[in-house]
Each structure stands twice: as C-alpha cells, then as structure tokens.
Scaffold this active site. Structure first.
Site, mmCIF file in Angstrom:
data_model
loop_
_atom_site.group_PDB
_atom_site.id
_atom_site.type_symbol
_atom_site.label_atom_id
_atom_site.label_comp_id
_atom_site.label_asym_id
_atom_site.label_seq_id
_atom_site.Cartn_x
_atom_site.Cartn_y
_atom_site.Cartn_z
ATOM 1 N N ASP A 95 42.668 29.079 30.070
ATOM 2 C CA ASP A 95 43.423 29.010 28.818
ATOM 3 C C ASP A 95 44.890 28.681 29.076
ATOM 4 O O ASP A 95 45.458 27.802 28.448
ATOM 5 C CB ASP A 95 43.294 30.323 28.019
ATOM 6 C CG ASP A 95 43.663 31.573 28.810
ATOM 7 O OD1 ASP A 95 43.937 31.482 30.030
ATOM 8 O OD2 ASP A 95 43.668 32.663 28.211
ATOM 9 N N ASP A 98 50.246 30.733 33.768
ATOM 10 C CA ASP A 98 51.521 31.412 33.543
ATOM 11 C C ASP A 98 52.180 31.605 34.914
ATOM 12 O O ASP A 98 52.715 30.651 35.464
ATOM 13 C CB ASP A 98 51.199 32.720 32.810
ATOM 14 C CG ASP A 98 52.411 33.474 32.319
ATOM 15 O OD1 ASP A 98 53.417 32.844 31.989
ATOM 16 O OD2 ASP A 98 52.362 34.718 32.267
ATOM 17 N N THR A 102 46.692 34.641 38.908
ATOM 18 C CA THR A 102 45.262 34.770 38.653
ATOM 19 C C THR A 102 44.492 33.583 39.234
ATOM 20 O O THR A 102 43.509 33.749 39.952
ATOM 21 C CB THR A 102 44.965 34.814 37.136
ATOM 22 O OG1 THR A 102 45.834 35.756 36.528
ATOM 23 C CG2 THR A 102 43.525 35.182 36.847
HETATM 24 P P1 IMP Z 1 48.895 34.278 35.203
HETATM 25 O O1 IMP Z 1 50.245 34.928 35.045
HETATM 26 O O2 IMP Z 1 49.021 32.788 35.438
HETATM 27 O O3 IMP Z 1 48.100 34.964 36.260
HETATM 28 O O4 IMP Z 1 48.174 34.429 33.795
HETATM 29 C C1 IMP Z 1 47.074 35.220 33.630
HETATM 30 C C2 IMP Z 1 46.520 35.281 32.254
HETATM 31 O O5 IMP Z 1 47.449 35.906 31.382
HETATM 32 C C3 IMP Z 1 46.170 33.968 31.559
HETATM 33 O O6 IMP Z 1 44.972 33.414 31.996
HETATM 34 C C4 IMP Z 1 46.064 34.480 30.129
HETATM 35 O O7 IMP Z 1 44.803 35.050 29.906
HETATM 36 C C5 IMP Z 1 47.156 35.537 30.059
HETATM 37 N N1 IMP Z 1 48.374 34.990 29.426
HETATM 38 C C6 IMP Z 1 49.517 34.557 30.016
HETATM 39 N N2 IMP Z 1 50.417 34.125 29.099
HETATM 40 C C7 IMP Z 1 49.821 34.282 27.888
HETATM 41 C C8 IMP Z 1 50.228 34.012 26.521
HETATM 42 O O8 IMP Z 1 51.335 33.520 26.213
HETATM 43 N N3 IMP Z 1 49.308 34.305 25.547
HETATM 44 C C9 IMP Z 1 48.074 34.827 25.813
HETATM 45 N N4 IMP Z 1 47.653 35.100 27.057
HETATM 46 C C10 IMP Z 1 48.508 34.837 28.083
HETATM 47 MG MG MG Z 2 43.041 33.619 31.250
#
Ligand code: IMP
Ligand code: MG
Length: 169
Positions: A95, A98, A102
């Site tokens: 999706d 960020d 992950t």
């Molecule tokens: P990461 O920080 O790249 O590991 O992001 C992990 C997860 O956080 C993403 O796959 C989303 O499920 C969730 N996430 C990060 N930013 C947002 C946002 O702005 N809205 C909704 N979910 C988010």
């Molecule tokens: Mg996600």
C-alpha cells in the site's frame, strides 16, 4: 484525528494510474508468469485493481506481517495460504512505502526462498520518510508526509473502504 475534506487523489485519477501501471508491468514481464504477493491488509484494493490490468498469467498470494504491540518490532510473517516463491518472478504489492523498514525485512525473508526475481510495486511512496535504502520498481503516487487513508489504507482500522485517497488531520 478526523478525515480531511480535501481529496488527495480522486477515484478516476487512481484508476488512470493503475491502468498505466498495469501496462508497464505487462510490458516488463511479457510472455512470462508472475506471482503477485499482496501485503495485507492495506494492499487488498490496489491488488484487486492492479491484477485486472495485467495481461499476464499471474498467481496471487497474500501475507500479513504481525507486529508486536509492545515493541512495535515485526515478529512474524504469516502467509494466507501456500504460495510458490522458489523459481517465480515475485512482485510484492504494497500500500505505502514509508520508512521502508517493513519492506526491507520482507525482501530479506523472501530471498531465502530463492525466487527468480523480486520487484516492488507500491501504491504510494513517502520518499522523505525513508530510513533504509530501498527504491520501489513501480509506484502509483508520491505523497507528502501526511497520514493518508482510503483505497485500502487505514487510520486506526477506519477508512479503508473510501474509494479515493484522503488524509486525517
Ligand atoms: P514502513 O514505515 O515503510 O515500514 O511502513 C509500514 C506500514 O505502515 C505501511 O505498509 C502501511 O501499512 C503503514 N503506513 C505508513 N504510512 C501510512 C499512512 O500514511 N497511512 C496508512 N498507513 C500507513
Ligand atoms: Mg502495509
């Protein structure tokens, strides 16, 4: 935090972009079979729309990353059902990218199962938040550093079913 009245991406803008991504991915893998691996829960709508824009043989699988509530570290990857990774061209469907923590972890784990290739297709990207060196192969849209919701993305479990992309403030 409440839903903003402002729309970041409308339903039709999203549909146009997903159509283009579908064409690009079709061109990349022309004549080959791919394995789409959706990261639950946020990718479920994007995956359904993207899959229907691919003119390729595509297998589908889903996984969920279970995060420990106490430490907020990822503890486990749970596959929704058996899914062939060995010898497959895997496209991870996310999706939003960020911090990238992950996905970096997920890529490492998937590599252990010897895929032919792994690429990343993320609906959204927040490049200014990145903590690890990770560049997605395809993205739908770049978004500013807001908590975005809709089209599968949630805030505290809500708003996933909004047909457009908004944000909470
Ligand atoms: P990461 O920080 O790249 O590991 O992001 C992990 C997860 O956080 C993403 O796959 C989303 O499920 C969730 N996430 C990060 N930013 C947002 C946002 O702005 N809205 C909704 N979910 C988010
Ligand atoms: Mg996600």
């Amino acid at each position: 935090m409440n839903l903003s009245r402002q729309v970041l991406k409308s339903e039709s803008e999203i549909a146009d972009r997903v159509r283009t991504l579908g064409k690009e991915i079709t061109t990349e893998y022309k004549g080959q079979e791919i394995s789409l691996l959706g990261v639950l829960k946020g990718s479920f709508i994007f995956m359904a729309d993207l899959a229907r824009q691919l003119q390729l043989q595509a297998r589908m699988g889903f996984l969920e990353i279970i995060t420990s509530r106490k430490t907020s570290f990822m503890t486990e990857i749970v596959f929704s059902s058996s899914f062939q990774i060995e010898g497959a061209h895997v496209v991870i469907v996310e999706d939003i990218l960020d911090t990238g923590v992950t996905l970096a972890y997920l890529m490492q784990q998937i590599e252990l199962y010897s895929p032919l290739s792994i690429k990343i297709c993320s609906f959204l990207d927040k490049p200014q938040r990145r903590k690890v060196d990770l560049t997605p192969d395809w993205i739908g849209f770049e978004v500013p550093d807001l908590h975005v919701v809709g089209y599968g993305l949630d805030y505290q479990g809500k708003y996933r079913n909004l047909p457009y992309l908004g944000f909470v403030e």
